[in-house]
Design a protein around this motif. Sequence first.
Motif, PDB file in Angstrom:
ATOM      1  N   ASP A 135       0.858  -1.193   0.000  1.00 20.06           N
ATOM      2  CA  ASP A 135       0.000   0.000   0.000  1.00 20.06           C
ATOM      3  C   ASP A 135       0.890   1.238   0.000  1.00 20.06           C
ATOM      4  O   ASP A 135       0.979   1.981   0.981  1.00 20.06           O
ATOM      5  CB  ASP A 135      -0.910  -0.024   1.233  1.00 20.06           C
ATOM      6  N   THR A 136       1.553   1.480  -1.130  1.00 22.02           N
ATOM      7  CA  THR A 136       2.508   2.574  -1.262  1.00 22.02           C
ATOM      8  C   THR A 136       2.132   3.453  -2.444  1.00 22.02           C
ATOM      9  O   THR A 136       1.331   3.059  -3.295  1.00 22.02           O
ATOM     10  CB  THR A 136       3.935   2.024  -1.424  1.00 22.02           C
ATOM     11  N   ASP A 137       2.696   4.659  -2.524  1.00 23.35           N
ATOM     12  CA  ASP A 137       2.328   5.618  -3.561  1.00 23.35           C
ATOM     13  C   ASP A 137       2.682   5.117  -4.952  1.00 23.35           C
ATOM     14  O   ASP A 137       3.694   4.444  -5.154  1.00 23.35           O
ATOM     15  CB  ASP A 137       3.038   6.954  -3.337  1.00 23.35           C
ATOM     16  N   MET A 138       1.855   5.494  -5.933  1.00 24.27           N
ATOM     17  CA  MET A 138       2.182   5.244  -7.331  1.00 24.27           C
ATOM     18  C   MET A 138       3.163   6.312  -7.814  1.00 24.27           C
ATOM     19  O   MET A 138       3.189   7.433  -7.305  1.00 24.27           O
ATOM     20  CB  MET A 138       0.911   5.252  -8.178  1.00 24.27           C
ATOM     21  N   ALA A 139       3.977   5.960  -8.794  1.00 28.59           N
ATOM     22  CA  ALA A 139       5.105   6.798  -9.195  1.00 28.59           C
ATOM     23  C   ALA A 139       4.671   8.183  -9.659  1.00 28.59           C
ATOM     24  O   ALA A 139       5.243   9.200  -9.253  1.00 28.59           O
ATOM     25  CB  ALA A 139       5.906   6.100 -10.291  1.00 28.59           C
ATOM     26  N   ALA A 140       3.680   8.254 -10.535  1.00 29.07           N
ATOM     27  CA  ALA A 140       3.263   9.552 -11.084  1.00 29.07           C
ATOM     28  C   ALA A 140       2.751  10.464  -9.987  1.00 29.07           C
ATOM     29  O   ALA A 140       3.133  11.636  -9.901  1.00 29.07           O
ATOM     30  CB  ALA A 140       2.206   9.342 -12.156  1.00 29.07           C
ATOM     31  N   ASN A 141       1.892   9.953  -9.124  1.00 27.77           N
ATOM     32  CA  ASN A 141       1.329  10.765  -8.052  1.00 27.77           C
ATOM     33  C   ASN A 141       2.390  11.165  -7.036  1.00 27.77           C
ATOM     34  O   ASN A 141       2.326  12.257  -6.455  1.00 27.77           O
ATOM     35  CB  ASN A 141       0.195  10.007  -7.354  1.00 27.77           C
ATOM     36  N   LEU A 142       3.386  10.301  -6.808  1.00 33.12           N
ATOM     37  CA  LEU A 142       4.444  10.587  -5.844  1.00 33.12           C
ATOM     38  C   LEU A 142       5.291  11.775  -6.270  1.00 33.12           C
ATOM     39  O   LEU A 142       5.637  12.647  -5.458  1.00 33.12           O
ATOM     40  CB  LEU A 142       5.335   9.350  -5.673  1.00 33.12           C
ATOM     41  N   ARG A 143       5.630  11.872  -7.546  1.00 32.90           N
ATOM     42  CA  ARG A 143       6.571  12.897  -8.015  1.00 32.90           C
ATOM     43  C   ARG A 143       5.889  14.149  -8.559  1.00 32.90           C
ATOM     44  O   ARG A 143       6.526  15.197  -8.654  1.00 32.90           O
ATOM     45  CB  ARG A 143       7.483  12.308  -9.103  1.00 32.90           C
ATOM     46  N   TRP A 144       4.621  14.069  -8.929  1.00 35.06           N
ATOM     47  CA  TRP A 144       3.954  15.188  -9.573  1.00 35.06           C
ATOM     48  C   TRP A 144       3.727  16.346  -8.592  1.00 35.06           C
ATOM     49  O   TRP A 144       3.278  16.164  -7.475  1.00 35.06           O
ATOM     50  CB  TRP A 144       2.620  14.748 -10.161  1.00 35.06           C
ATOM     51  N   ASP A 145       4.055  17.567  -9.035  1.00 36.10           N
ATOM     52  CA  ASP A 145       3.852  18.773  -8.234  1.00 36.10           C
ATOM     53  C   ASP A 145       3.333  19.861  -9.158  1.00 36.10           C
ATOM     54  O   ASP A 145       4.103  20.629  -9.732  1.00 36.10           O
ATOM     55  CB  ASP A 145       5.162  19.199  -7.563  1.00 36.10           C
ATOM     56  N   GLY A 146       2.020  19.935  -9.327  1.00 38.69           N
ATOM     57  CA  GLY A 146       1.423  20.847 -10.289  1.00 38.69           C
ATOM     58  C   GLY A 146       0.898  22.120  -9.666  1.00 38.69           C
ATOM     59  O   GLY A 146       1.378  22.572  -8.618  1.00 38.69           O
ATOM     60  N   VAL A 147      -0.118  22.700 -10.293  1.00 39.17           N
ATOM     61  CA  VAL A 147      -0.747  23.938  -9.858  1.00 39.17           C
ATOM     62  C   VAL A 147      -2.111  23.602  -9.268  1.00 39.17           C
ATOM     63  O   VAL A 147      -2.777  22.654  -9.694  1.00 39.17           O
ATOM     64  CB  VAL A 147      -0.874  24.923 -11.048  1.00 39.17           C
ATOM     65  N   SER A 148      -2.564  24.398  -8.314  1.00 38.32           N
ATOM     66  CA  SER A 148      -3.841  24.149  -7.640  1.00 38.32           C
ATOM     67  C   SER A 148      -5.012  24.077  -8.610  1.00 38.32           C
ATOM     68  O   SER A 148      -5.065  24.842  -9.577  1.00 38.32           O
ATOM     69  CB  SER A 148      -4.115  25.258  -6.618  1.00 38.32           C
ATOM     70  N   GLU A 149      -5.930  23.144  -8.335  1.00 35.72           N
ATOM     71  CA  GLU A 149      -7.222  23.032  -9.010  1.00 35.72           C
ATOM     72  C   GLU A 149      -7.127  22.733 -10.507  1.00 35.72           C
ATOM     73  O   GLU A 149      -8.017  23.096 -11.273  1.00 35.72           O
ATOM     74  CB  GLU A 149      -8.051  24.315  -8.806  1.00 35.72           C
ATOM     75  N   MET A 150      -6.070  22.050 -10.948  1.00 41.56           N
ATOM     76  CA  MET A 150      -6.022  21.575 -12.332  1.00 41.56           C
ATOM     77  C   MET A 150      -6.939  20.365 -12.472  1.00 41.56           C
ATOM     78  O   MET A 150      -6.882  19.427 -11.679  1.00 41.56           O
ATOM     79  CB  MET A 150      -4.591  21.228 -12.723  1.00 41.56           C
ATOM     80  N   GLU A 151      -7.776  20.361 -13.474  1.00 44.95           N
ATOM     81  CA  GLU A 151      -8.757  19.306 -13.656  1.00 44.95           C
ATOM     82  C   GLU A 151      -8.158  18.059 -14.281  1.00 44.95           C
ATOM     83  O   GLU A 151      -8.586  16.934 -13.993  1.00 44.95           O
ATOM     84  CB  GLU A 151      -9.918  19.811 -14.517  1.00 44.95           C
ATOM     85  N   GLN A 152      -7.164  18.208 -15.147  1.00 45.20           N
ATOM     86  CA  GLN A 152      -6.683  17.088 -15.946  1.00 45.20           C
ATOM     87  C   GLN A 152      -5.417  16.422 -15.401  1.00 45.20           C
ATOM     88  O   GLN A 152      -4.792  15.626 -16.096  1.00 45.20           O
ATOM     89  CB  GLN A 152      -6.442  17.551 -17.394  1.00 45.20           C
ATOM     90  N   ASP A 153      -5.004  16.734 -14.165  1.00 47.03           N
ATOM     91  CA  ASP A 153      -3.823  16.081 -13.588  1.00 47.03           C
ATOM     92  C   ASP A 153      -4.222  15.047 -12.535  1.00 47.03           C
ATOM     93  O   ASP A 153      -3.519  14.845 -11.550  1.00 47.03           O
ATOM     94  CB  ASP A 153      -2.867  17.113 -12.982  1.00 47.03           C
ATOM     95  N   GLY A 154      -5.325  14.342 -12.791  1.00 46.13           N
ATOM     96  CA  GLY A 154      -5.842  13.392 -11.817  1.00 46.13           C
ATOM     97  C   GLY A 154      -5.138  12.056 -11.836  1.00 46.13           C
ATOM     98  O   GLY A 154      -5.758  11.012 -12.130  1.00 46.13           O
ATOM     99  N   PHE A 155      -3.857  12.042 -11.526  1.00 45.30           N
ATOM    100  CA  PHE A 155      -3.113  10.784 -11.450  1.00 45.30           C
ATOM    101  C   PHE A 155      -3.682   9.899 -10.335  1.00 45.30           C
ATOM    102  O   PHE A 155      -4.120  10.393  -9.295  1.00 45.30           O
ATOM    103  CB  PHE A 155      -1.631  11.060 -11.190  1.00 45.30           C
ATOM    104  N   SER A 156      -3.678   8.607 -10.563  1.00 48.71           N
ATOM    105  CA  SER A 156      -4.229   7.665  -9.593  1.00 48.71           C
ATOM    106  C   SER A 156      -3.496   7.757  -8.258  1.00 48.71           C
ATOM    107  O   SER A 156      -2.268   7.856  -8.208  1.00 48.71           O
ATOM    108  CB  SER A 156      -4.134   6.228 -10.123  1.00 48.71           C
ATOM    109  N   GLU A 157      -4.282   7.705  -7.179  1.00 45.99           N
ATOM    110  CA  GLU A 157      -3.739   7.669  -5.826  1.00 45.99           C
ATOM    111  C   GLU A 157      -4.046   6.307  -5.204  1.00 45.99           C
ATOM    112  O   GLU A 157      -5.089   5.722  -5.451  1.00 45.99           O
ATOM    113  CB  GLU A 157      -4.348   8.783  -4.978  1.00 45.99           C
ATOM    114  N   THR A 158      -3.135   5.832  -4.386  1.00 50.67           N
ATOM    115  CA  THR A 158      -3.324   4.534  -3.752  1.00 50.67           C
ATOM    116  C   THR A 158      -4.362   4.630  -2.638  1.00 50.67           C
ATOM    117  O   THR A 158      -4.285   5.493  -1.770  1.00 50.67           O
ATOM    118  CB  THR A 158      -2.000   4.022  -3.169  1.00 50.67           C
ATOM    119  N   ASP A 159      -5.334   3.752  -2.662  1.00 48.86           N
ATOM    120  CA  ASP A 159      -6.358   3.682  -1.624  1.00 48.86           C
ATOM    121  C   ASP A 159      -6.731   2.217  -1.420  1.00 48.86           C
ATOM    122  O   ASP A 159      -7.829   1.779  -1.736  1.00 48.86           O
ATOM    123  CB  ASP A 159      -7.579   4.509  -2.017  1.00 48.86           C
ATOM    124  N   GLY A 160      -5.782   1.449  -0.910  1.00 48.52           N
ATOM    125  CA  GLY A 160      -5.998   0.031  -0.672  1.00 48.52           C
ATOM    126  C   GLY A 160      -5.494  -0.859  -1.782  1.00 48.52           C
ATOM    127  O   GLY A 160      -5.448  -2.082  -1.617  1.00 48.52           O
TER     128      GLY A 160
END
Length: 366
Positions: free
Chosen positions: A108-133
């Motif tokens: 149950d650890t972070d996915m690579a894209a979500n771990l490293r991504w650092d974007g701008v607030s409230e961007m709609e299209q940067d919804g990289f998958s987050e680990t939730d179980g």
Amino acid sequence: MKRILLASASIVAFAGAAAAEISFNGEAALGYNDTEAESDGTTGGDEDRGFYWDAELGITFTQELDNGLVAAATVTSDVVDNQLEGDIFAEGYVLSLTSETAGLFFGDTDMAANLRWDGVSEMEQDGFSETDGETVLRGDFMAYGLDVSLSALVDDTTDDDLIPVEDTLDQYSVGVAGSFGAFEMSAAYQAEEDDFAQAADIDNGDYNPNEIFGIAVGTAFAGADVDVAYARDLTTDEDSTGIEVAFPVGPVTLGAFYVAESAQDDGYGVAVDYVSGALTVSTAWENVDDSEDWAIEAGYDMGQGLNFYAGVSDAGDDYYVASTYQLAEGAQLLVSYGVDDDNDSEDEIGDPEYQEGTTVEVSFEF
């Protein structure tokens, strides 16, 4: 629910020349809330919530290997949850093998894209998958001053007889982050994978089956921190382009963002934060996809372990007052009152995420 992280305790043993360590940490809360709730715990019912309590235990096993690598395993278990007896079950598990420049993680650890991504607030299209179980296999390493991560979801779905449906890796993802002189950058990519979501019956809002790419650059300019980011959902062929600025002026920090969207109305917002001595004030206003939101929240440290908090959020639909008092070293009392007029905050009122109604809660550190 507000919880206090318990201090870690360690038990050290020795196996040959390598040291093995077992460390414990946990969370615990005991409180009372007067809000009427439904049988499933949501608000708006006709049953008083009354007393609540829970405790979680985390155990980490660490072994320094002879070749310089460090092997570790972390298990998080729910010990009690509003009942005084029951089975202890694992909520999270991570197995890792790391060195100074690389690491391999499973569980149950972070996915690579979500771990490293650092974007701008409230961007709609940067919804990289987050680990939730979900179960994730991820490798991290350093190359040319960059932090690089590669990951894949482990498809461990089973049929009614608990026989694995597939034994494959799904939704590959990569993330890169690093600095180049005065500039910081991050880039991320995740592959499209819809079969896994359907097989695992995922409906938690954190998993996105779409193919997504993003790149962001930040720097300091004329005393301001400036970030620019671009993200594109390659499955829907929609994109977001955003800029965010933070500028400190004495005890005040001014912030603003603007995001151009291809699939909806553009988003924009401003924020003003003030920190001076015992007083902290945060204000924010934004309009995202033609939906307006604002919040004003403040905190004051009275000294001697006593703090006061108050705030209005969710465009005025939520508001709260609260106080915490340090009873002694490792013991804290919380008293709060929160209102959620539109019943959409789910006991996460304001930035501190207070419960609706009157709450009295004591927490301990050991």
